[in-house]
Design a protein around this motif. Structure first.
Motif, short mmCIF file in Angstrom:
data_model
loop_
_atom_site.label_atom_id
_atom_site.label_comp_id
_atom_site.label_asym_id
_atom_site.label_seq_id
_atom_site.Cartn_x
_atom_site.Cartn_y
_atom_site.Cartn_z
N ALA A 6 0.88 -0.88 0.09
CA ALA A 6 -0.28 0.10 -0.15
C ALA A 6 0.45 0.96 0.08
N GLN A 10 0.26 3.92 -2.59
CA GLN A 10 0.57 5.72 -2.01
C GLN A 10 1.69 6.34 -2.68
N GLU A 100 5.30 13.66 2.17
CA GLU A 100 3.83 13.80 2.57
C GLU A 100 3.44 12.89 3.84
N VAL B 6 -5.25 0.89 -3.46
CA VAL B 6 -5.21 1.95 -3.95
C VAL B 6 -5.78 3.31 -3.47
N ALA B 9 -4.95 4.09 -0.01
CA ALA B 9 -3.68 4.85 -0.61
C ALA B 9 -3.37 5.72 -1.03
N ARG B 12 -4.81 8.07 2.04
CA ARG B 12 -4.10 8.60 2.13
C ARG B 12 -2.62 9.72 2.26
N LYS B 13 -2.26 9.54 1.10
CA LYS B 13 -1.83 10.65 0.78
C LYS B 13 -2.09 11.59 0.20
N PRO B 16 -4.50 13.80 4.11
CA PRO B 16 -4.55 14.74 5.44
C PRO B 16 -4.50 16.60 4.90
N LYS B 17 -3.15 16.29 3.64
CA LYS B 17 -3.91 17.86 3.87
C LYS B 17 -4.90 18.44 3.46
N ILE B 19 -7.92 17.94 5.05
CA ILE B 19 -8.66 17.82 6.61
C ILE B 19 -7.71 18.65 6.51
N LEU B 20 -6.29 19.15 7.04
CA LEU B 20 -5.42 20.05 7.66
C LEU B 20 -6.16 21.69 6.90
N ALA B 23 -8.52 22.67 8.90
CA ALA B 23 -8.74 22.48 10.67
C ALA B 23 -8.19 24.15 10.42
N VAL B 24 -6.90 24.26 9.52
CA VAL B 24 -6.20 25.39 9.58
C VAL B 24 -7.67 26.74 9.98
N MET B 27 -9.87 26.37 13.24
CA MET B 27 -7.88 27.09 13.95
C MET B 27 -8.27 28.23 13.76
N GLU B 30 -11.42 30.10 15.09
CA GLU B 30 -11.96 29.77 16.18
C GLU B 30 -10.74 31.89 16.75
N GLN B 31 -9.65 31.89 16.42
CA GLN B 31 -8.71 33.02 16.44
C GLN B 31 -9.64 34.39 16.60
N LEU C 105 -1.84 16.87 11.87
CA LEU C 105 -2.67 18.19 11.82
C LEU C 105 -1.83 18.96 12.92
N GLN C 112 -1.12 27.03 16.58
CA GLN C 112 -2.61 27.70 16.95
C GLN C 112 -1.84 27.97 18.45
#
Lengths: 200, 32, 156
Positions: A6, A10, A100, B6, B9, B12-13, B16-17, B19-20, B23-24, B27, B30-31, C105, C112
């Motif tokens: 995997a 990726q 990443e 696939v 994967a 996973r690649k 996160p970006k 979601i980030l 999330a930013v 935040m 909130e600030q 994160l 933050q």
């Protein structure tokens, strides 16, 4: 057990096994196609030879015999090639981290640590809010103080005004002049009494 | 199975970006 | 690099496949045709082999283009090169998305936290200067009250 590879998927965007399967099927198709072409050319040639005793099924048998042999070698060689490519080319060594994922090693936070970090954020936010509330209270008191000071200064001003009035009417030091006033009014009373007695 | 690998994967690649980003944004809100 | 190894391995595969499918083997299988047309057999075999090599090489090039392999191989070579000094196994996805996302994160959460700490320090600074101003104000009000008290007593 199948290694899903995997992490390689990726990076490459496909699984190495799929890539190898894609190559295997394509190569195999080419081999089969070539064999059919060879057989076609031979049959065409034989078709042009008068009184030829070789039948198409004989040629087909020859083709199958050669193909069987080639296929065996093909599979043996291909599995060697696959093994090498999966090991040397289409793989990500265990000690390698993809860009990443670098953040995962820069900040190895456990769940507890992350939770503690979140809690700290909550606490900081509450403290900030508390500070804001405190500032508002302090600002409110400063406003209140302004009003109170103004009032007190007004009262002081009254005293000053009083003294100014006294001064304007010749009574510089109020206490003395008050004492003087008391004395002179006392004298006046004496004189008055005196006059009254004489007049009786 | 291959598609699953696939798909996983790829998430996973990329995720996160993604979601980030959210999330930013949270935040920053909130600030403010 | 990976690209060179890839090409070398495929070329070796092709060489060995061609070596396995030798002319002797070919003639051995197509004996009846060979007896009838030996020259033609040779030229059919030669064409078979060269066409097979051409189509397999074209196929490999197509696979490289499809998968953008050249670029991927060279960038993977760089990534591997950068990690050449480390022995221990690197991080790998845990299979628990929440856990892995958390790791992604952390830098923002730390930013933050730094921002909030800065903001708190600023606010605390402002609060303490306001508090000083309030205390000074209370003090001067007390003074004014004493002053008034004194003046009032004097009048009294």
């Amino acid at each position: 057990s199948v290694d899903p590879m995997a992490y390689e998927a990726q990076f490459f965007g496909f699984t190495p096994q799929t890539c190898m399967q894609r190559i295997y099927i394509a190569f195999q198709d080419h081999l089969f196609d070539m064999m059919l072409v060879v057989e076609g050319v031979m049959l065409k040639k034989l078709h042009g030879v008068p009184g030829c005793k070789i039948s198409p099924s004989q040629i087909r048998k020859c083709t199958e015999k050669f193909l069987l042999f080639m296929k065996e070698h093909f599979d043996k060689l291909f599995s060697k090639m696959e093994k090498m490519l999966l090991q040397l080319v289409l793989n990500i060594p265990k000690n390698v981290l993809l860009p990443e994922d670098r953040v995962q090693e820069q900040y190895p936070y456990s769940q507890e640590e992350f939770q503690a970090l979140q809690d700290e954020l909550q606490q900081l936010q509450q403290q900030c809010r508390a500070e804001v509330a405190l500032q508002q209270e302090l600002l409110a008191e400063l406003e209140e103080q302004k009003v109170v000071k103004a009032e007190l200064e007004k009262i002081l001003q009254c005293f000053d005004d009083l003294e100014n009035i006294c001064r304007e009417h010749g009574a510089g030091n109020f206490k003395e002049s008050f004492a003087f006033l008391t004395q002179s009014s006392k004298k006046l009373q004496d004189v008055l009494k005196d006059v009254e007695e004489k007049s009786k | 199975f291959d598609e699953l690998i696939v798909e996983t994967a790829t998430r996973r690649k990329r995720w996160p970006k993604k979601i980030l980003v959210h999330a930013v944004q949270t935040m920053k809100a909130e600030q403010e | 690099g990976r690209a060179q190894v890839f090409s070398a391995v495929v070329d070796t595969f092709l060489e060995k496949l061609v070596a396995a499918g030798s002319y002797r083997r070919f003639v051995n299988c197509y004996r009846c045709f060979y007896k009838l047309q030996p020259q033609l057999t040779r030229s059919i075999y030669d064409q078979f082999i060269s066409q097979l090599q051409v189509s397999i090489k074209e196929e490999i090039q197509e696979v490289k283009n499809e998968g953008n392999l050249e670029e991927l191989f060279s960038s993977l070579d760089k990534i591997v090169e950068e990690a050449k000094d480390r022995e221990e196994p690197a991080w790998r996805p845990s299979g628990i998305p929440a856990q892995d996302v958390r790791g992604a994160l952390v830098p923002s959460v730390l930013q933050q936290r730094a921002h909030l700490r800065r903001a708190l320090r600023q606010r605390q600074g402002r609060s303490s200067s306001l508090a000083e101003a309030v205390l000074a104000g209370r003090h001067s009000i007390a003074e004014l009250q004493q002053l008034i008290q004194a003046r009032q007593q004097a009048w009294q």
